[in-house]
Scaffold this motif. Structure first.
Motif, PDB file in Angstrom:
ATOM      1  N   MET A   1      47.676 -25.211  -3.962  1.00  0.00           N
ATOM      2  CA  MET A   1      46.820 -26.265  -4.466  1.00  0.00           C
ATOM      3  C   MET A   1      47.297 -27.635  -3.966  1.00  0.00           C
ATOM      4  N   ARG A   2      48.605 -27.852  -4.018  1.00  0.00           N
ATOM      5  CA  ARG A   2      49.151 -29.144  -3.588  1.00  0.00           C
ATOM      6  C   ARG A   2      48.862 -29.396  -2.108  1.00  0.00           C
ATOM      7  N   THR A   3      48.988 -28.367  -1.286  1.00  0.00           N
ATOM      8  CA  THR A   3      48.704 -28.515   0.139  1.00  0.00           C
ATOM      9  C   THR A   3      47.248 -28.907   0.357  1.00  0.00           C
ATOM     10  N   ALA A   4      46.348 -28.288  -0.383  1.00  0.00           N
ATOM     11  CA  ALA A   4      44.922 -28.627  -0.273  1.00  0.00           C
ATOM     12  C   ALA A   4      44.683 -30.076  -0.680  1.00  0.00           C
ATOM     13  N   LEU A   5      45.326 -30.526  -1.751  1.00  0.00           N
ATOM     14  CA  LEU A   5      45.175 -31.920  -2.185  1.00  0.00           C
ATOM     15  C   LEU A   5      45.695 -32.894  -1.130  1.00  0.00           C
ATOM     16  N   ILE A   6      46.812 -32.550  -0.522  1.00  0.00           N
ATOM     17  CA  ILE A   6      47.372 -33.410   0.528  1.00  0.00           C
ATOM     18  C   ILE A   6      46.409 -33.485   1.711  1.00  0.00           C
ATOM     19  N   LEU A   7      45.874 -32.338   2.127  1.00  0.00           N
ATOM     20  CA  LEU A   7      44.933 -32.315   3.256  1.00  0.00           C
ATOM     21  C   LEU A   7      43.649 -33.088   2.926  1.00  0.00           C
ATOM     22  N   ILE A   8      43.124 -32.906   1.729  1.00  0.00           N
ATOM     23  CA  ILE A   8      41.913 -33.634   1.314  1.00  0.00           C
ATOM     24  C   ILE A   8      42.178 -35.129   1.297  1.00  0.00           C
ATOM     25  N   THR A   9      43.297 -35.530   0.717  1.00  0.00           N
ATOM     26  CA  THR A   9      43.631 -36.950   0.642  1.00  0.00           C
ATOM     27  C   THR A   9      43.808 -37.549   2.033  1.00  0.00           C
ATOM     28  N   ALA A  10      44.491 -36.832   2.917  1.00  0.00           N
ATOM     29  CA  ALA A  10      44.709 -37.332   4.278  1.00  0.00           C
ATOM     30  C   ALA A  10      43.395 -37.435   5.049  1.00  0.00           C
ATOM     31  N   ALA A  11      42.566 -36.400   4.982  1.00  0.00           N
ATOM     32  CA  ALA A  11      41.289 -36.426   5.716  1.00  0.00           C
ATOM     33  C   ALA A  11      40.361 -37.493   5.159  1.00  0.00           C
ATOM     34  N   PHE A  12      40.253 -37.562   3.835  1.00  0.00           N
ATOM     35  CA  PHE A  12      39.381 -38.562   3.227  1.00  0.00           C
ATOM     36  C   PHE A  12      39.919 -39.970   3.462  1.00  0.00           C
ATOM     37  N   GLY A  13      41.233 -40.107   3.432  1.00  0.00           N
ATOM     38  CA  GLY A  13      41.843 -41.412   3.708  1.00  0.00           C
ATOM     39  C   GLY A  13      41.567 -41.870   5.128  1.00  0.00           C
ATOM     40  N   ALA A  14      41.685 -40.954   6.082  1.00  0.00           N
ATOM     41  CA  ALA A  14      41.399 -41.306   7.476  1.00  0.00           C
ATOM     42  C   ALA A  14      39.937 -41.700   7.645  1.00  0.00           C
ATOM     43  N   PHE A  15      39.045 -40.932   7.046  1.00  0.00           N
ATOM     44  CA  PHE A  15      37.622 -41.254   7.142  1.00  0.00           C
ATOM     45  C   PHE A  15      37.316 -42.590   6.459  1.00  0.00           C
ATOM     46  N   SER A  16      37.927 -42.838   5.307  1.00  0.00           N
ATOM     47  CA  SER A  16      37.708 -44.102   4.589  1.00  0.00           C
ATOM     48  C   SER A  16      38.205 -45.293   5.396  1.00  0.00           C
ATOM     49  N   LEU A  17      39.361 -45.142   6.031  1.00  0.00           N
ATOM     50  CA  LEU A  17      39.867 -46.228   6.877  1.00  0.00           C
ATOM     51  C   LEU A  17      38.934 -46.487   8.065  1.00  0.00           C
ATOM     52  N   TYR A  18      38.429 -45.418   8.656  1.00  0.00           N
ATOM     53  CA  TYR A  18      37.477 -45.568   9.761  1.00  0.00           C
ATOM     54  C   TYR A  18      36.212 -46.277   9.294  1.00  0.00           C
ATOM     55  N   ALA A  19      35.669 -45.874   8.160  1.00  0.00           N
ATOM     56  CA  ALA A  19      34.460 -46.515   7.626  1.00  0.00           C
ATOM     57  C   ALA A  19      34.722 -47.988   7.313  1.00  0.00           C
ATOM     58  N   MET A  20      35.868 -48.279   6.716  1.00  0.00           N
ATOM     59  CA  MET A  20      36.203 -49.667   6.389  1.00  0.00           C
ATOM     60  C   MET A  20      36.374 -50.486   7.672  1.00  0.00           C
ATOM     61  N   TRP A  21      36.946 -49.891   8.697  1.00  0.00           N
ATOM     62  CA  TRP A  21      37.120 -50.576   9.979  1.00  0.00           C
ATOM     63  C   TRP A  21      35.758 -50.870  10.609  1.00  0.00           C
TER      64      TRP A  21
END
Length: 106
Positions: A1-21
């Motif tokens: 479960m923790r690995t999935a949360l880390i992957l979700i957070t990393a992928a969503f964080g990268a996408f959010s940074l791209y959208a904000m950029w």
């Protein structure tokens, strides 16, 4: 479960940074309020975030911990607040419930 949360957070964080950029913070809100369909999705996300704050608050109270830092983070950063809670605070709860024999082997 923790690995999935880390992957979700990393992928969503990268996408959010791209959208904000691409459009900036104000641009994200302008897009979210651009038409009735976008407004419905934005309102749905706000309602979901408020419900998640309630669950986090109840969990924190049950553990005798303050809930308001997670609420502020969720209000400021959306689902990143709840994801941070699940990654940083919730695992301690599960470790505390493990029997002594299980925690010795973990």
């Amino acid at each position: 479960m923790r690995t999935a949360l880390i992957l979700i957070t990393a992928a969503f964080g990268a996408f959010s940074l791209y959208a904000m950029w691409q459009v900036g913070f104000i641009g994200l809100w302008q897009g979210g309020l651009a038409n009735i369909g976008a407004q419905q999705i934005t309102l749905d996300l706000i309602v979901s975030s408020l419900l998640l704050i309630g669950f986090v608050a109840r969990d924190c109270r049950a553990q005798g911990r303050p809930w308001w830092p997670w609420a502020l983070l969720t209000l400021a950063a959306g689902s990143f607040g709840t994801l941070a809670y699940l990654l940083l605070a919730a695992p301690r709860q599960h470790r505390a419930r493990m029997p002594a024999s299980a925690s010795a082997s973990a």
